[in-house]
Design a protein around this motif. Structure first.
Motif, PDB file in Angstrom:
ATOM      1  N   GLN A  79       0.819  -1.211   0.000  1.00 11.42           N
ATOM      2  CA  GLN A  79       0.000   0.000   0.000  1.00 11.42           C
ATOM      3  C   GLN A  79       0.851   1.259   0.000  1.00 11.42           C
ATOM      4  O   GLN A  79       0.481   2.273  -0.607  1.00 11.42           O
ATOM      5  N   TYR A  80       2.024   1.179   0.662  1.00  9.45           N
ATOM      6  CA  TYR A  80       2.951   2.321   0.753  1.00  9.45           C
ATOM      7  C   TYR A  80       4.346   1.848   0.346  1.00  9.45           C
ATOM      8  O   TYR A  80       5.219   1.638   1.200  1.00  9.45           O
ATOM      9  N   PRO A  81       4.589   1.680  -0.947  1.00 11.40           N
ATOM     10  CA  PRO A  81       5.834   1.042  -1.413  1.00 11.40           C
ATOM     11  C   PRO A  81       7.110   1.839  -1.154  1.00 11.40           C
ATOM     12  O   PRO A  81       8.202   1.274  -1.237  1.00 11.40           O
ATOM     13  N   ASP A  82       6.972   3.122  -0.826  1.00 15.73           N
ATOM     14  CA  ASP A  82       8.153   3.949  -0.549  1.00 15.73           C
ATOM     15  C   ASP A  82       8.240   4.331   0.926  1.00 15.73           C
ATOM     16  O   ASP A  82       8.899   5.313   1.284  1.00 15.73           O
ATOM     17  N   ARG A  97      12.269  -0.842  -2.654  1.00  9.80           N
ATOM     18  CA  ARG A  97      12.013   0.601  -2.615  1.00  9.80           C
ATOM     19  C   ARG A  97      11.964   1.178  -1.199  1.00  9.80           C
ATOM     20  O   ARG A  97      12.268   2.352  -1.003  1.00  9.80           O
ATOM     21  N   ILE A  98      11.565   0.385  -0.227  1.00 11.40           N
ATOM     22  CA  ILE A  98      11.436   0.897   1.139  1.00 11.40           C
ATOM     23  C   ILE A  98      12.794   1.350   1.689  1.00 11.40           C
ATOM     24  O   ILE A  98      13.844   0.886   1.247  1.00 11.40           O
ATOM     25  N   MET A 130       4.972   8.318   4.844  1.00 15.11           N
ATOM     26  CA  MET A 130       4.409   7.269   5.688  1.00 15.11           C
ATOM     27  C   MET A 130       5.523   6.516   6.397  1.00 15.11           C
ATOM     28  O   MET A 130       6.539   6.176   5.794  1.00 15.11           O
ATOM     29  N   THR A 131       5.309   6.259   7.685  1.00 15.89           N
ATOM     30  CA  THR A 131       6.263   5.517   8.499  1.00 15.89           C
ATOM     31  C   THR A 131       5.581   4.266   9.052  1.00 15.89           C
ATOM     32  O   THR A 131       4.451   4.335   9.543  1.00 15.89           O
ATOM     33  N   ILE A 132       6.271   3.149   8.962  1.00 16.16           N
ATOM     34  CA  ILE A 132       5.769   1.886   9.516  1.00 16.16           C
ATOM     35  C   ILE A 132       6.753   1.432  10.592  1.00 16.16           C
ATOM     36  O   ILE A 132       7.926   1.192  10.300  1.00 16.16           O
ATOM     37  N   GLU A 187       4.590  12.264  11.376  1.00 18.76           N
ATOM     38  CA  GLU A 187       3.263  12.853  11.140  1.00 18.76           C
ATOM     39  C   GLU A 187       2.205  11.783  10.860  1.00 18.76           C
ATOM     40  O   GLU A 187       1.080  11.869  11.350  1.00 18.76           O
ATOM     41  N   HIS A 188       2.565  10.800  10.059  1.00 21.15           N
ATOM     42  CA  HIS A 188       1.644   9.722   9.727  1.00 21.15           C
ATOM     43  C   HIS A 188       2.366   8.391   9.891  1.00 21.15           C
ATOM     44  O   HIS A 188       3.536   8.264   9.498  1.00 21.15           O
TER      45      HIS A 188
END
Length: 259
Positions: A75-78, A99-100, A145-147, A174-175
């Motif tokens: 969902q968030y490839p970068d 990519r991550i 986006m941060t995981i 932030e997210h």
């Protein structure tokens, strides 16, 4: 590899021993060649850290974390991904999409020991930092986006420490998403009987009945999902199915939070 037995904290030996022994099986459900290399290098008997229920629990959580990470990364490839309290874990190689940007973060003494086993790789960097202090986050690149992954970490924190940690994450990014291992109040009170942890000096911290209890500590977070390790464990054995019944509300869970 220059690692010695004294370099590995006892709680870190539990997942290492289990991943190594599972990897050696002909029908292995997870493969972790680095864990096997570490255990083989240490050359000590770690069987006491590998009882049946803990073995099945670590296999289950490894699969659940991997699948959830892959889903979020699709969902968030970068995304910026952080394995906070990483120990000797190597999730990057399980989920890398090319990519991550990944950081393995732990206390300075642990990162020093980790460097005896791992080297920094393209888009995967080791960094010293504390889950209770956000100073290290200033050294990270900015991403939309941060995981954050916290496996086998928050279960040893007090309620106040959990609050400090999740407040810090929301302040610093932030997210984001947090993948967190949670345990029950039963385990908090009866951790001395845990089949593997009882062989260490570790004690369990704040246990919760639901991840929703985290939302009282950090209202910027929402609970996306919560999955008991029983859901994976019951797929593989009669004992796993039985434990899913008798231990319905006491097994650890993977909780996914978003802010």
């Amino acid at each position: 590899m220059e690692l010695t037995f004294g370099d590995v904290q006892e709680t870190a030996l539990i997942p290492l021993a289990i991943k190594a022994s599972e990897t050696a099986r002909s029908n292995a459900r997870i493969i972790d060649l680095k864990a096997k290399e570490i255990i083989d290098t240490l050359g000590v008997d770690v069987s006491k850290y590998d009882p049946f229920l803990s073995h099945e629990g670590v296999v289950a959580r490894t699969i659940l974390y991997r699948n959830e990470l892959k889903r979020l990364i699709a969902q968030y490839p970068d995304a910026l991904c952080i394995n906070l309290g990483c120990g000797f874990d190597d999730k990057f190689s399980q989920v890398d999409n090319g990519r991550i940007t990944w950081f393995d973060v732990d206390l300075p003494d642990q990162i020093e020991k980790r460097r005896k086993v791992y080297s920094d790789r393209d888009r995967c960097t080791m960094l010293d930092g504390s889950a209770l202090d956000g100073e290290w986050t200033r050294r990270l690149p900015k991403h939309d986006m941060t995981i954050v992954v916290m496996e086998g970490v928050l279960e040893y924190f007090s309620k106040d420490q959990v609050k400090t940690c999740i407040n810090m994450l929301c302040d610093s990014f932030e997210h984001g998403y947090l993948l967190a291992e949670l345990h029950s109040p039963f385990l908090e009170k009866n951790g001395s009987h845990h089949d593997a942890v009882k062989h260490t000096n570790a004690t369990f911290g704040w246990g919760t009945k639901s991840g929703r209890e985290y939302l009282d500590l950090e209202p910027r977070m929402s609970l996306v999902s919560e999955t008991s390790y029983n859901e994976e464990m019951k797929k593989y054995s009669i004992r796993g199915k039985l434990f899913a019944i008798v231990g319905k509300n006491i097994n650890n869970r993977l909780a996914v939070f978003k802010w």
